[in-house]
Design a protein around this motif. Structure first.
Motif, PDB file in Angstrom:
ATOM      1  N   HIS A 182      42.274  42.619  37.634  1.00  0.00           N
ATOM      2  CA  HIS A 182      42.198  41.392  38.464  1.00  0.00           C
ATOM      3  C   HIS A 182      40.433  41.292  38.345  1.00  0.00           C
ATOM      4  CE1 HIS A 182      45.353  43.911  39.764  1.00  0.00           C
ATOM      5  NE2 HIS A 182      45.892  42.773  40.140  1.00  0.00           N
ATOM      6  N   MET A 183      40.070  40.222  37.982  1.00  0.00           N
ATOM      7  CA  MET A 183      38.707  39.761  37.922  1.00  0.00           C
ATOM      8  C   MET A 183      38.144  38.529  38.703  1.00  0.00           C
ATOM      9  SD  MET A 183      36.657  38.856  34.161  1.00  0.00           S
ATOM     10  CE  MET A 183      37.063  40.642  33.599  1.00  0.00           C
ATOM     11  N   PHE A 184      37.015  38.617  39.183  1.00  0.00           N
ATOM     12  CA  PHE A 184      35.969  37.817  39.726  1.00  0.00           C
ATOM     13  C   PHE A 184      34.952  37.366  38.817  1.00  0.00           C
ATOM     14  CE2 PHE A 184      32.109  36.794  42.204  1.00  0.00           C
ATOM     15  CZ  PHE A 184      32.650  35.226  42.862  1.00  0.00           C
ATOM     16  N   LEU A 202      45.669  46.623  45.147  1.00  0.00           N
ATOM     17  CA  LEU A 202      46.326  46.085  44.087  1.00  0.00           C
ATOM     18  C   LEU A 202      46.317  47.245  42.940  1.00  0.00           C
ATOM     19  CD1 LEU A 202      43.804  42.842  43.757  1.00  0.00           C
ATOM     20  CD2 LEU A 202      46.382  43.201  44.418  1.00  0.00           C
ATOM     21  N   PRO A 203      47.369  47.202  42.153  1.00  0.00           N
ATOM     22  CA  PRO A 203      47.681  48.318  40.924  1.00  0.00           C
ATOM     23  C   PRO A 203      46.443  47.761  40.037  1.00  0.00           C
ATOM     24  CG  PRO A 203      49.334  46.394  40.897  1.00  0.00           C
ATOM     25  CD  PRO A 203      48.542  46.404  41.887  1.00  0.00           C
ATOM     26  N   GLY A 204      46.245  48.691  38.947  1.00  0.00           N
ATOM     27  CA  GLY A 204      45.256  48.469  37.830  1.00  0.00           C
ATOM     28  C   GLY A 204      43.869  48.342  38.305  1.00  0.00           C
ATOM     29  N   SER A 205      43.036  47.514  37.916  1.00  0.00           N
ATOM     30  CA  SER A 205      41.713  47.425  38.049  1.00  0.00           C
ATOM     31  C   SER A 205      41.095  46.035  38.692  1.00  0.00           C
ATOM     32  CB  SER A 205      40.895  47.817  36.670  1.00  0.00           C
ATOM     33  OG  SER A 205      41.578  48.817  36.019  1.00  0.00           O
ATOM     34  N   LYS A 206      40.101  46.483  39.405  1.00  0.00           N
ATOM     35  CA  LYS A 206      39.252  45.112  39.907  1.00  0.00           C
ATOM     36  C   LYS A 206      37.927  45.168  39.092  1.00  0.00           C
ATOM     37  CE  LYS A 206      41.232  45.857  44.499  1.00  0.00           C
ATOM     38  NZ  LYS A 206      40.846  46.312  45.873  1.00  0.00           N
ATOM     39  N   HIS A 224      35.168  52.261  43.221  1.00  0.00           N
ATOM     40  CA  HIS A 224      36.104  52.010  42.283  1.00  0.00           C
ATOM     41  C   HIS A 224      36.200  50.977  41.657  1.00  0.00           C
ATOM     42  CE1 HIS A 224      37.477  50.264  46.128  1.00  0.00           C
ATOM     43  NE2 HIS A 224      38.400  49.554  45.423  1.00  0.00           N
ATOM     44  N   VAL A 225      35.333  49.756  41.947  1.00  0.00           N
ATOM     45  CA  VAL A 225      35.405  48.506  41.491  1.00  0.00           C
ATOM     46  C   VAL A 225      34.357  48.429  40.228  1.00  0.00           C
ATOM     47  CG1 VAL A 225      35.012  46.219  41.763  1.00  0.00           C
ATOM     48  CG2 VAL A 225      36.059  47.406  43.380  1.00  0.00           C
ATOM     49  N   HIS A 226      34.827  47.912  39.138  1.00  0.00           N
ATOM     50  CA  HIS A 226      33.913  47.917  37.758  1.00  0.00           C
ATOM     51  C   HIS A 226      33.091  46.508  37.955  1.00  0.00           C
ATOM     52  CE1 HIS A 226      36.438  51.182  36.205  1.00  0.00           C
ATOM     53  NE2 HIS A 226      37.449  50.383  36.782  1.00  0.00           N
ATOM     54  N   PHE A 227      31.684  46.744  37.962  1.00  0.00           N
ATOM     55  CA  PHE A 227      30.817  45.827  38.011  1.00  0.00           C
ATOM     56  C   PHE A 227      30.007  45.469  36.662  1.00  0.00           C
ATOM     57  CE2 PHE A 227      31.318  46.461  42.323  1.00  0.00           C
ATOM     58  CZ  PHE A 227      31.017  45.553  43.067  1.00  0.00           C
ATOM     59  N   PHE A 228      30.132  44.058  36.204  1.00  0.00           N
ATOM     60  CA  PHE A 228      29.354  43.982  34.882  1.00  0.00           C
ATOM     61  C   PHE A 228      28.719  42.616  35.204  1.00  0.00           C
ATOM     62  CE2 PHE A 228      33.507  45.718  33.929  1.00  0.00           C
ATOM     63  CZ  PHE A 228      33.086  46.716  32.784  1.00  0.00           C
ATOM     64  N   ALA A 301      49.305  35.428  46.227  1.00  0.00           N
ATOM     65  CA  ALA A 301      48.876  34.365  45.120  1.00  0.00           C
ATOM     66  C   ALA A 301      48.579  35.220  43.550  1.00  0.00           C
ATOM     67  CB  ALA A 301      47.549  33.956  45.498  1.00  0.00           C
ATOM     68  N   ILE A 302      48.242  36.469  44.077  1.00  0.00           N
ATOM     69  CA  ILE A 302      48.030  37.280  42.736  1.00  0.00           C
ATOM     70  C   ILE A 302      49.088  37.653  42.113  1.00  0.00           C
ATOM     71  CG2 ILE A 302      46.903  39.646  42.132  1.00  0.00           C
ATOM     72  CD1 ILE A 302      44.741  39.234  44.009  1.00  0.00           C
ATOM     73  N   GLN A 303      50.048  38.218  42.895  1.00  0.00           N
ATOM     74  CA  GLN A 303      51.467  38.401  42.301  1.00  0.00           C
ATOM     75  C   GLN A 303      52.091  37.547  41.677  1.00  0.00           C
ATOM     76  OE1 GLN A 303      53.391  39.896  45.905  1.00  0.00           O
ATOM     77  NE2 GLN A 303      52.283  42.312  45.759  1.00  0.00           N
ATOM     78  N   LYS A 304      51.981  36.251  42.328  1.00  0.00           N
ATOM     79  CA  LYS A 304      52.753  35.253  41.433  1.00  0.00           C
ATOM     80  C   LYS A 304      51.999  34.587  40.345  1.00  0.00           C
ATOM     81  CE  LYS A 304      55.289  33.263  45.469  1.00  0.00           C
ATOM     82  NZ  LYS A 304      55.396  32.265  46.363  1.00  0.00           N
TER      83      LYS A 304
END
Length: 354
Positions: A182-184, A202-206, A224-228, A301-304
């Motif tokens: 999941h990405m912003f 949420l499952p997986g990664s943010k 736990h969130v990955h920042f780039f 919204a994410i699930q759909k």
């Protein structure tokens, strides 16, 4: 045509306003127009309070005057309401030169978020800034309706686009993280409402991509969130393409160009049904289509949105051409009929003293 654009937002900043301007300039120059820019890069600046990455020009009027008269524009466009935009507006009013403006950013909401000053006061100030403009370009139908309801004169809806030659689907393996990803992507600031995304279970990664004044705080609160961060489109496209869903939690954007960039990379969008996402997704309210889902329940919204067709997302983004954006921009401009309408350029003594 010689077109001069005045913007308080420019490199090395990276944001949606700059992306719009650089793409617009490229489209206009391909047609043979001559573009000039007045930006903070040629002025003494100070950091913007509460947002040090934004430089604000100090006492820019004489420098703006000198650059306008040296360029001798046939049309002048003010892209931002900051010190440079205000100086250019003052010069145009002093010399009875027509100009256009754009409403790229909901500054009243942003300032209200930080200061709690009444929105009506803040909108009154922004309305006063834009009132003399020949045309006020609103980046989406929703913003056009909002500004019209707030009695802004001369407002016109202005389309936005995406460079589908740059933003193209790439392999998913650029990020080796648990899926779904999941990405912003965007400015990491309070007005983007990013915690509304990061607080979700949420499952997986943010993943959050970008920079801004809230980045250090969010990194500490969400380890736990990955920042780039990235400074080039090649890596940005790889990051976009690696996501399974693009999450856009902002409630205050006028458009949200990053959503189109995500879809051009084949990534579906999940967002709130508010100004910006409603226009990009062309929905009237909460709902879903082939490119994603809008819902006040962001988890839903994410699930759909997950599992929507990458090909459908890409095909939809292909409809947003910068050529159309340039067509509208040129139609909205207020021509300065002759060079004689401009005052004579500054003398050498005036230049040296400015």
């Amino acid at each position: 045509m010689r077109i001069l654009i005045v913007s308080d937002a420019w490199y090395p900043q990276r944001n949606g306003v700059i992306r719009v301007l650089e793409s617009l300039i490229e489209a206009l120059e391909k047609r043979g127009h001559v573009l000039g820019m007045i930006t903070p890069n040629r002025f003494t600046t100070i950091p913007c309070p509460s947002y040090s990455e934004i430089p604000l020009a100090l006492f820019p009027y004489r420098g703006v005057k000198r650059q306008i008269q040296a360029f001798a524009p046939q049309a002048l466009h003010i892209a931002t309401e900051g010190p440079l935009g205000s100086a250019a507006r003052r010069w145009c009013l002093n010399h009875k030169v027509p100009f256009t403006t754009a409403y790229h950013t909901k500054f009243p909401e942003y300032i209200h978020e930080r200061t709690k000053l009444p929105l009506n006061w803040l909108y009154a100030g922004i309305r006063r800034f834009h009132k003399p403009a020949h045309t006020v370009m609103a980046p989406s139908p929703s913003v056009y309706r909002e500004l019209t309801a707030r009695n802004f004169p001369h407002v016109q809806p202005w389309a936005h686009g995406v460079n589908v030659e740059v933003f193209t689907p790439q392999p998913k393996d650029f990020l080796q993280l648990p899926r779904p990803i999941h990405m912003f992507v965007g400015r990491i600031a309070v007005e983007k409402n990013i915690p509304a995304f990061l607080d979700l279970e949420l499952p997986g990664s943010k993943v959050v991509v970008g920079r801004g004044p809230q980045k250090n705080t969010l990194q500490k609160h969400y380890p736990h969130v990955h920042f780039f961060d990235t400074n080039n489109d090649t890596e940005l496209v790889q990051l976009f393409s690696s996501a399974d869903v693009f999450v856009f939690p902002s409630l205050t954007d006028t458009f949200g160009l990053v959503m189109l960039e995500a879809m051009a990379c084949g990534v579906p969008v999940a967002a709130y049904p508010v100004t910006g996402p409603l226009d990009v997704m062309q929905l009237d309210g909460p709902g879903e289509n082939a490119m994603g889902c809008l819902d006040f329940d962001l988890t839903l919204a994410i699930q759909k949105a997950l599992g929507k067709s990458p090909a459908a997302c890409r095909a939809y983004a292909m409809n947003f051409s910068w050529e159309r954006v340039a067509d509208q921009f040129l139609a909205f401009l207020a021509p300065i009929e002759t060079r004689d309408a401009l005052p004579a350029p500054l003398t050498a003594e005036e230049v040296e003293g400015s």
